[in-house]
Design a protein around this motif. Sequence first.
Motif, PDB file in Angstrom:
ATOM      1  N   SER A  32       7.054  18.723  81.595  1.00  0.00           N
ATOM      2  CA  SER A  32       7.925  18.265  82.685  1.00  0.00           C
ATOM      3  C   SER A  32       8.537  16.914  82.357  1.00  0.00           C
ATOM      4  O   SER A  32       9.743  16.701  82.518  1.00  0.00           O
ATOM      5  CB  SER A  32       7.139  18.167  83.987  1.00  0.00           C
ATOM      6  N   LEU A  35      11.107  17.314  79.643  1.00  0.00           N
ATOM      7  CA  LEU A  35      12.330  17.943  80.151  1.00  0.00           C
ATOM      8  C   LEU A  35      13.167  16.938  80.922  1.00  0.00           C
ATOM      9  O   LEU A  35      14.404  16.884  80.763  1.00  0.00           O
ATOM     10  CB  LEU A  35      11.965  19.132  81.044  1.00  0.00           C
ATOM     11  N   VAL A  53      20.278  26.376  77.298  1.00  0.00           N
ATOM     12  CA  VAL A  53      18.843  26.306  77.585  1.00  0.00           C
ATOM     13  C   VAL A  53      18.194  27.589  77.071  1.00  0.00           C
ATOM     14  O   VAL A  53      18.604  28.686  77.474  1.00  0.00           O
ATOM     15  CB  VAL A  53      18.570  26.142  79.097  1.00  0.00           C
ATOM     16  N   LEU A  91      16.489  18.556  87.416  1.00  0.00           N
ATOM     17  CA  LEU A  91      17.037  19.914  87.529  1.00  0.00           C
ATOM     18  C   LEU A  91      18.387  19.882  88.240  1.00  0.00           C
ATOM     19  O   LEU A  91      19.337  20.558  87.815  1.00  0.00           O
ATOM     20  CB  LEU A  91      16.036  20.793  88.291  1.00  0.00           C
ATOM     21  N   SER A 103      22.058  29.743  79.953  1.00  0.00           N
ATOM     22  CA  SER A 103      20.644  29.979  79.663  1.00  0.00           C
ATOM     23  C   SER A 103      20.503  31.324  78.963  1.00  0.00           C
ATOM     24  O   SER A 103      21.259  32.257  79.236  1.00  0.00           O
ATOM     25  CB  SER A 103      19.781  29.943  80.932  1.00  0.00           C
ATOM     26  N   LEU A 116      14.767  27.176  86.338  1.00  0.00           N
ATOM     27  CA  LEU A 116      15.316  26.607  85.113  1.00  0.00           C
ATOM     28  C   LEU A 116      16.326  27.555  84.476  1.00  0.00           C
ATOM     29  O   LEU A 116      17.355  27.126  83.959  1.00  0.00           O
ATOM     30  CB  LEU A 116      14.179  26.300  84.132  1.00  0.00           C
ATOM     31  N   CYS A 119      19.599  28.031  87.022  1.00  0.00           N
ATOM     32  CA  CYS A 119      20.452  26.878  87.318  1.00  0.00           C
ATOM     33  C   CYS A 119      21.689  26.889  86.436  1.00  0.00           C
ATOM     34  O   CYS A 119      22.637  26.137  86.672  1.00  0.00           O
ATOM     35  CB  CYS A 119      19.682  25.570  87.154  1.00  0.00           C
ATOM     36  N   VAL A 144      11.388  23.977  91.628  1.00  0.00           N
ATOM     37  CA  VAL A 144      12.384  23.892  90.555  1.00  0.00           C
ATOM     38  C   VAL A 144      13.648  24.690  90.908  1.00  0.00           C
ATOM     39  O   VAL A 144      14.318  25.239  90.047  1.00  0.00           O
ATOM     40  CB  VAL A 144      11.783  24.354  89.199  1.00  0.00           C
TER      41      VAL A 144
END
Length: 260
Positions: A32, A35, A53, A91, A103, A116, A119, A144
């Motif tokens: 965390s 990130l 990502v 985030l 992503s 994650l 997003c 998140v």
Amino acid sequence: MTHPILFDVHGHVATITLNRPEKANAIDLESSRALIEIIDKVAANPSVRAVLVRAIGRQFCAGGSIDFFVQAGAELPETLDALLGPLHAALYKLATLPVPVISAINGPVGGGGIGLALCADIVLAAESMKLRGGYSAIGLTPDVGASWFLTRRIGAMRAKQIFFTNNLLSSRQCLELGIVSEIVPDDQLAAHAVALAETLAQGATGALGRIKRLVDGAHERSLEAQLQMEHRLMVESATSPHAIEGIAAFLEKRAPRFLP
């Protein structure tokens, strides 16, 4: 020492890579913090024109680390309280970057990994991708951004079903529901994601950022407000060098060269 999150900028593409394959890329305190630091670097780098990502291994992200929860013991509420503020701020920063975010989901994703992954502006999924809520199975609730991004894509009723039942959804089901943008064969996912990121990084960055603002906020605006914003951003775009180059390239029947 193995870094839990890898970071690289190649050309104008920033790549954030989850790097704990032996732990299903689960999120713990160390990952965390890493990130958060990396997202801050991406946001502060003016040369970045697209973000990718992705994850190493056979699973994108299992969500929060159960080992981390166990280690926190009776201090879990306080630990999560201290962690989620900075993590959620990072985030939000990633999700609202004025450049395209992509992503690439390789294999299963659950818990915080959902937020994650979702997003991103464009979500690519390997054929092996699977999604499972997971939170309520251990008595916890989404974090998140998982509840926000999933609900925005499929509506409240379906999102509640996923988080209530924890049933496993295949990549095909996720595509049909609108959770992911595209399904790619597993052995082509990495190359396809990089190629897309590089293509978008060569685009009219200012226009892409304005499109992102228009689309992401459309649900909250009235038609009148949306039309007003379209008016303002179109005029703003027309003053940019990218608009001049794009129109010239169209007339000259050549590919545009959108310089930074």
